[in-house]
Design a protein around this motif. Structure first.
Motif, short mmCIF file in Angstrom:
data_model
loop_
_atom_site.label_atom_id
_atom_site.label_comp_id
_atom_site.label_asym_id
_atom_site.label_seq_id
_atom_site.Cartn_x
_atom_site.Cartn_y
_atom_site.Cartn_z
N VAL A 14 -40.69 -6.87 19.62
CA VAL A 14 -40.75 -5.55 20.50
C VAL A 14 -40.10 -5.94 21.66
O VAL A 14 -39.37 -4.83 22.43
CB VAL A 14 -42.41 -5.06 20.65
CG1 VAL A 14 -42.41 -4.10 21.90
CG2 VAL A 14 -42.91 -4.59 19.59
N ALA A 15 -40.37 -7.19 22.38
CA ALA A 15 -39.81 -7.37 23.72
C ALA A 15 -37.99 -7.48 23.54
O ALA A 15 -37.37 -7.17 24.31
CB ALA A 15 -40.13 -8.90 24.05
N ALA A 16 -37.68 -7.92 22.10
CA ALA A 16 -36.27 -8.08 22.12
C ALA A 16 -35.48 -6.76 21.93
O ALA A 16 -34.64 -6.63 22.17
CB ALA A 16 -35.89 -9.01 20.60
N ALA A 26 -36.82 -3.89 23.03
CA ALA A 26 -36.71 -3.30 24.55
C ALA A 26 -35.44 -3.85 25.30
O ALA A 26 -34.80 -3.09 25.95
CB ALA A 26 -38.14 -3.41 25.03
N PHE A 27 -35.44 -5.03 25.24
CA PHE A 27 -34.47 -5.69 26.05
C PHE A 27 -32.93 -5.15 25.53
O PHE A 27 -31.90 -4.88 26.07
CB PHE A 27 -34.46 -7.28 25.84
CG PHE A 27 -33.40 -7.94 26.67
CD1 PHE A 27 -33.22 -8.00 28.00
CD2 PHE A 27 -32.23 -8.44 25.91
CE1 PHE A 27 -32.19 -8.46 28.78
CE2 PHE A 27 -31.05 -9.26 26.71
CZ PHE A 27 -31.33 -9.06 28.24
N ALA A 28 -32.64 -5.09 24.05
CA ALA A 28 -31.61 -4.71 23.58
C ALA A 28 -31.14 -3.19 23.97
O ALA A 28 -30.03 -2.90 24.13
CB ALA A 28 -31.64 -4.58 21.88
N VAL A 29 -32.31 -2.30 23.95
CA VAL A 29 -32.16 -0.96 24.52
C VAL A 29 -31.72 -0.76 25.95
O VAL A 29 -30.88 -0.20 26.12
CB VAL A 29 -33.42 -0.07 24.29
CG1 VAL A 29 -33.45 1.14 24.92
CG2 VAL A 29 -33.87 -0.16 22.85
N VAL A 30 -32.23 -1.65 26.72
CA VAL A 30 -31.97 -1.67 28.30
C VAL A 30 -30.54 -1.87 28.29
O VAL A 30 -29.60 -1.40 28.84
CB VAL A 30 -33.06 -2.36 28.85
CG1 VAL A 30 -32.26 -2.81 30.35
CG2 VAL A 30 -34.37 -2.02 29.07
N LEU A 31 -29.92 -3.05 27.72
CA LEU A 31 -28.76 -3.66 27.70
C LEU A 31 -27.48 -2.65 27.27
O LEU A 31 -26.59 -2.61 27.59
CB LEU A 31 -28.68 -4.97 26.73
CG LEU A 31 -27.31 -5.73 26.83
CD1 LEU A 31 -27.25 -6.29 28.21
CD2 LEU A 31 -27.43 -6.99 25.98
N TYR A 32 -28.03 -1.93 26.03
CA TYR A 32 -27.27 -0.87 25.44
C TYR A 32 -27.10 0.24 26.52
O TYR A 32 -25.91 0.54 26.75
CB TYR A 32 -27.83 -0.51 24.19
CG TYR A 32 -27.03 0.71 23.43
CD1 TYR A 32 -25.74 0.70 22.96
CD2 TYR A 32 -27.52 1.97 23.94
CE1 TYR A 32 -25.00 1.47 22.38
CE2 TYR A 32 -26.74 3.09 23.06
CZ TYR A 32 -25.70 2.84 22.66
OH TYR A 32 -24.60 3.80 21.96
N LYS A 33 -28.03 0.57 27.01
CA LYS A 33 -28.11 1.67 27.85
C LYS A 33 -26.89 1.31 29.35
O LYS A 33 -26.44 2.17 29.69
CB LYS A 33 -29.47 2.13 28.55
CG LYS A 33 -30.27 2.88 27.53
CD LYS A 33 -29.62 4.33 27.38
CE LYS A 33 -30.39 4.90 26.44
NZ LYS A 33 -30.11 6.31 26.15
N SER A 77 -48.95 -11.62 15.30
CA SER A 77 -49.11 -10.73 16.61
C SER A 77 -48.01 -11.39 17.40
O SER A 77 -47.22 -10.62 18.01
CB SER A 77 -50.45 -10.59 17.06
OG SER A 77 -50.86 -11.91 17.57
N GLU A 78 -47.99 -12.69 17.64
CA GLU A 78 -46.85 -13.20 18.50
C GLU A 78 -45.52 -12.75 17.96
O GLU A 78 -44.62 -12.33 19.10
CB GLU A 78 -47.14 -14.59 18.75
CG GLU A 78 -48.43 -15.04 19.59
CD GLU A 78 -48.70 -16.51 19.13
OE1 GLU A 78 -47.77 -17.42 18.74
OE2 GLU A 78 -49.82 -16.89 19.93
N TYR A 79 -45.29 -12.94 16.81
CA TYR A 79 -43.96 -12.51 16.32
C TYR A 79 -43.67 -10.84 16.69
O TYR A 79 -42.43 -10.51 17.02
CB TYR A 79 -43.51 -12.84 14.81
CG TYR A 79 -43.56 -14.44 14.49
CD1 TYR A 79 -42.34 -15.23 15.07
CD2 TYR A 79 -44.21 -15.03 13.72
CE1 TYR A 79 -42.17 -16.31 14.85
CE2 TYR A 79 -44.27 -16.39 13.47
CZ TYR A 79 -43.04 -16.86 14.00
OH TYR A 79 -42.73 -18.25 13.86
N ALA A 80 -44.65 -10.19 16.26
CA ALA A 80 -44.53 -9.04 16.77
C ALA A 80 -44.26 -8.59 18.04
O ALA A 80 -43.41 -7.67 18.56
CB ALA A 80 -45.73 -8.20 16.24
N MET A 81 -44.86 -9.20 19.02
CA MET A 81 -44.61 -8.96 20.48
C MET A 81 -43.35 -9.41 20.55
O MET A 81 -42.56 -9.01 21.53
CB MET A 81 -45.90 -9.63 21.20
CG MET A 81 -47.14 -9.16 21.25
SD MET A 81 -47.17 -7.50 21.56
CE MET A 81 -46.51 -7.46 23.40
N GLY A 82 -42.80 -10.70 20.16
CA GLY A 82 -41.37 -10.86 20.40
C GLY A 82 -40.47 -10.01 20.21
O GLY A 82 -39.34 -9.70 20.75
#
Length: 62
Positions: free
Chosen positions: A28-30, A32-39, A21-26
């Motif tokens: 998801v966070a990565a 989300a950060f990539a999407v924001v950076l792309y935008k 679950s910790e890997y999954a949350m990591g």
């Protein structure tokens, strides 16, 4: 002594999903950060500024 070993085995079995679950949350966070950076990088103002920087670098003379 045997009861202690059994108790420890039960305790470790309950925590086996924690790492996954910790890997999954990591991940998801990565993502989300990539999407924001792309935008941000593909927005008009940033894109124009990056093109300007590249153009200046290509036109620079030593």
């Amino acid at each position: 002594m045997c009861q202690v070993v059994r108790a420890r085995l039960r305790a470790t079995r309950r925590d086996t999903g924690m790492v996954t679950s910790e890997y999954a949350m990591g991940i998801v966070a990565a993502v989300a950060f990539a999407v924001v950076l792309y935008k941000v990088l593909t927005s008009g103002a940033v894109s124009a500024e990056l093109q300007s920087i590249v153009q200046q670098a290509l036109n620079a003379r030593m």
